[in-house]
Design a protein around this motif. Structure first.
Motif, short mmCIF file in Angstrom:
data_model
loop_
_atom_site.label_atom_id
_atom_site.label_comp_id
_atom_site.label_asym_id
_atom_site.label_seq_id
_atom_site.Cartn_x
_atom_site.Cartn_y
_atom_site.Cartn_z
N THR A 1 69.83 12.82 30.76
CA THR A 1 70.48 11.76 31.51
C THR A 1 70.53 10.46 30.73
O THR A 1 71.55 9.75 30.73
CB THR A 1 69.76 11.54 32.85
OG1 THR A 1 69.66 12.79 33.55
CG2 THR A 1 70.51 10.54 33.71
N THR A 2 69.43 10.14 30.04
CA THR A 2 69.40 8.92 29.22
C THR A 2 70.46 9.00 28.12
O THR A 2 71.18 8.02 27.87
CB THR A 2 68.01 8.74 28.60
OG1 THR A 2 67.04 8.61 29.63
CG2 THR A 2 67.97 7.49 27.72
N GLY A 3 70.55 10.16 27.45
CA GLY A 3 71.55 10.31 26.40
C GLY A 3 72.97 10.16 26.93
O GLY A 3 73.80 9.47 26.33
N VAL A 4 73.26 10.79 28.07
CA VAL A 4 74.60 10.72 28.64
C VAL A 4 74.95 9.29 29.04
O VAL A 4 76.03 8.77 28.71
CB VAL A 4 74.71 11.67 29.85
CG1 VAL A 4 76.03 11.44 30.59
CG2 VAL A 4 74.61 13.12 29.40
N LEU A 5 74.04 8.62 29.76
CA LEU A 5 74.32 7.26 30.21
C LEU A 5 74.42 6.29 29.05
O LEU A 5 75.22 5.34 29.08
CB LEU A 5 73.24 6.81 31.20
CG LEU A 5 73.20 7.54 32.54
CD1 LEU A 5 72.10 6.99 33.43
CD2 LEU A 5 74.55 7.44 33.24
N THR A 6 73.61 6.50 28.01
CA THR A 6 73.70 5.63 26.85
C THR A 6 75.04 5.82 26.13
O THR A 6 75.67 4.85 25.70
CB THR A 6 72.55 5.92 25.87
OG1 THR A 6 71.30 5.72 26.55
CG2 THR A 6 72.61 4.98 24.67
N GLY A 7 75.49 7.07 26.03
CA GLY A 7 76.81 7.31 25.45
C GLY A 7 77.92 6.68 26.26
O GLY A 7 78.86 6.09 25.71
N VAL B 1 67.75 1.71 28.89
CA VAL B 1 68.53 1.59 27.65
C VAL B 1 70.01 1.33 27.93
O VAL B 1 70.60 0.43 27.32
CB VAL B 1 68.33 2.84 26.77
CG1 VAL B 1 69.26 2.80 25.57
CG2 VAL B 1 66.89 2.91 26.31
N PRO B 2 70.69 2.09 28.81
CA PRO B 2 72.10 1.75 29.08
C PRO B 2 72.28 0.31 29.55
O PRO B 2 73.22 -0.38 29.12
CB PRO B 2 72.49 2.76 30.17
CG PRO B 2 71.55 3.90 30.00
CD PRO B 2 70.26 3.29 29.55
N ALA B 3 71.40 -0.15 30.45
CA ALA B 3 71.51 -1.52 30.93
C ALA B 3 71.29 -2.52 29.79
O ALA B 3 71.99 -3.53 29.68
CB ALA B 3 70.51 -1.76 32.06
N VAL C 1 76.15 8.78 19.68
CA VAL C 1 75.10 7.84 20.10
C VAL C 1 74.24 8.48 21.17
O VAL C 1 72.99 8.41 21.14
CB VAL C 1 75.72 6.52 20.60
CG1 VAL C 1 74.64 5.64 21.24
CG2 VAL C 1 76.38 5.76 19.45
N GLY C 2 74.89 9.12 22.15
CA GLY C 2 74.13 9.82 23.17
C GLY C 2 73.29 10.95 22.61
O GLY C 2 72.15 11.16 23.05
N VAL C 3 73.84 11.67 21.62
CA VAL C 3 73.07 12.75 20.98
C VAL C 3 71.83 12.21 20.30
O VAL C 3 70.75 12.83 20.33
CB VAL C 3 73.97 13.51 19.97
CG1 VAL C 3 73.14 14.48 19.14
CG2 VAL C 3 75.07 14.26 20.71
N GLN C 4 71.94 11.03 19.68
CA GLN C 4 70.76 10.39 19.05
C GLN C 4 69.63 10.22 20.04
O GLN C 4 68.48 10.60 19.78
CB GLN C 4 71.16 9.03 18.49
CG GLN C 4 71.70 9.03 17.08
CD GLN C 4 71.78 7.62 16.54
OE1 GLN C 4 72.24 6.71 17.21
NE2 GLN C 4 71.33 7.43 15.31
#
Length: 536
Positions: free
Chosen positions: A137-143, A26-28, A159-162
């Motif tokens: 980790t996904t939430g943090v990296l996405t934020g 998702v971050p990428a 956004v990361g919380v979502q």
């Protein structure tokens, strides 16, 4: 929970590839989407046209949700990626749980581990810790990725919380499902169906103003209502956290009260005798059919939604020359925008059909590792089927036949979805025979990609991953080759670059014959190698 730490380290080792890839997707994707959208919406006027046009379309609201903020490329990128990527994250989290809870039980590894000094809840707790860590980790990296593309810091946090909330909800659902059924494949399918249903319910609530209350019935709706670009509230995320806590507690209670390896729903033992002669094709269809159905139904549903957009595609694109040019280039430079859109969609679905065919080879590998292949090849069969059933080569040929039919059905159903969707809205799309011809024309290059997986299986089950690499390479060099600027000589290696989807243009005969022959030769090499190795 004795031994939880040891099992967590084991899970981290076995997930050293799958989990990092799932976390980084998702971050990428968010970063890549922002880079791709920047030239399409370079000024406030083009972004305002997007908010007044495509963002108000009901189909887009179902797929992506409402566009709360169109002032920056970062906000538009989060909207374009957001909810669909959130669905992907939930499925990834559910798969992580199932791989570490139900799959080891189904294969007997948990029984072996539990024979040591390991507590009853240790396998479940270690899997939950791993999946929860992945969600965090996904939430943090996405934020962080959202902040990197220009989203304000506070908004990026929400956004990361979502994504964290959606991931936790998926973990809570998956751990319960894993206690209900006994097969890991069935457990993952049920979890995915529950999450996709939640996505659709949320979409209906977003698209129909009078039904907005439906979003409160969906975990993805709860995550959406965190609303980073609007009210910015973390209260709906608490509902996802509560679902996570309740799910984990219920799963632990069920696990403590059931037999190891069983589930709340016991599978039917089946008939004592086969209803037809045992054959490789029959066994392949019966054991793989349920896992292949989602590929076909998903292709139809996706293309049905695209078909519903054909009557408004000109209005959705509007004056955005960059968007129009992008669609036309992906569609082979067609001057007809609707035709270019359909060509693009069929090209992408053809890659999905190749992935479905490669998944059949994955089933062969799993059967080898779990001993089912040896049982099949040692089974007494009728005289008619005896010659075929005892041959490992015939088993692979049966799987190849099933893969061929599945790939063709994925493409045909995709074409049917496009035609039906366009007909429902009276869109100006091409005729049904033209779409069907273009869809069937994609079968030979699709099978040429899948042939790589069959050939790799012939040399050893561990090489099946080469089939997935071939799928990704074909996607990048075929449908997306012009977008990423790949050189022509490199694109010529991709089967779908040789035989692209072109509605109404006819199927190129020579390239089709060449890729068909190549597919047969590649599979033949795999069969030659298969006869010279041990099954396991």
């Amino acid at each position: 929970m004795t031994g939880t730490g040891h099992l967590l380290r084991l899970a981290l080792r076995t997930e050293r590839v799958a989990t990092p890839v799932g976390v980084l997707v998702v971050p990428a994707l968010l970063l890549a989407t922002a880079a791709a959208l920047a030239p399409l919406y370079p000024d406030a006027r083009s972004r305002a046209e997007l908010a007044a046009g495509a963002a108000t379309n009901p189909v887009f609201r179902i797929l992506l949700g409402p566009l709360r903020d169109s002032s920056t490329i970062g906000a538009i990128a989060v909207w374009r990626v957001g909810l669909f990527a959130m669905l992907a994250v939930t499925v990834i989290m559910a798969a992580t749980v199932t791989r570490n809870v139900r799959a080891p039980e189904a294969t007997g590894r948990t029984e072996l581990v539990r024979s040591a000094a390991v507590g009853t809840s240790a396998p479940l707790v270690s899997a939950v810790i791993l999946a929860t860590g992945s969600a965090v980790t996904t939430g943090v990296l996405t934020g962080v990725a959202a902040a990197a593309i220009g989203v304000p810091a506070v908004t990026a946090v929400f956004v990361g919380v979502q994504f964290l909330a959606a991931g936790l909800a998926a973990v809570g659902i998956a751990v319960v499902v894993d206690q209900v059924v006994t097969a890991s494949r069935t457990a993952l399918t049920i979890s995915a169906v529950v999450l996709i249903t939640a996505y659709v319910v949320r979409g209906i609530g977003d698209a129909v103003d009078s039904a907005s209350w439906l979003t409160w019935l969906s975990p993805l709706g709860w995550a959406e209502r965190v609303d980073p670009f609007g009210n910015r509230t973390a209260l709906p995320a608490l509902a996802c956290s509560a679902l996570f806590a309740v799910g984990v507690g219920l799963a632990a209670r069920i696990a403590a009260g059931r037999d190891l390896g069983s589930g709340l729903v016991h599978p039917s033992p089946g008939a004592s005798t086969a209803r037809w002669p045992v054959s490789p094709v029959g066994v392949t269809v019966r054991t793989m059919g349920s896992s292949l159905a989602p590929w076909m139904s998903g292709a139809f549903a996706y293309c049905l939604l695209v078909g519903l957009l054909t009557d408004s595609v000109d209005g959705l694109v509007g004056d955005s020359g960059g968007t129009r040019s992008l669609i036309e280039n992906l569609g082979g430079g067609s001057v007809d925008l609707v035709g270019a859109l359909i060509d693009t969609v069929l090209g992408i679905v053809a890659i999905a059909a190749a992935a479905a065919a490669v998944s059949v080879v994955g089933h062969l590998r799993d059967d080898d590792r779990r001993g089912r292949a040896e049982l099949l090849l040692a089974t007494a069969v009728s005289p008619v089927a005896r010659v075929l059933a005892v041959s490992p080569v015939a088993r692979v040929l049966a799987a190849a036949a099933v893969a061929t039919v599945v790939a063709a059905l994925v493409l045909v159903l995709a074409g049917a979805g496009l035609v039906v969707g366009s007909a429902l809205v009276g869109g100006p799309g091409p005729s049904a025979p033209q779409v069907a011809g273009a869809a069937l024309g994609q079968v030979p290059p699709t099978l040429a990609v899948a042939a790589v997986a069959f050939a790799a299986y012939g040399f050893g089950a561990r090489w099946v991953v080469l089939g997935w690499i071939a799928v990704v390479a074909d996607l990048l060099l075929g449908p997306l080759g012009s977008l990423i600027g790949a050189p022509g000589w490199l694109r010529d290696l991709a089967p779908h670059a040789q035989v692209p989807a072109r509605v109404g243009a006819g199927v190129p005969v020579v390239p089709t014959v060449v890729v068909s022959i190549a597919a047969v030769v590649i599979v033949g090499i795999g069969l030659w190698a298969l006869r010279r190795r041990d099954l396991t």
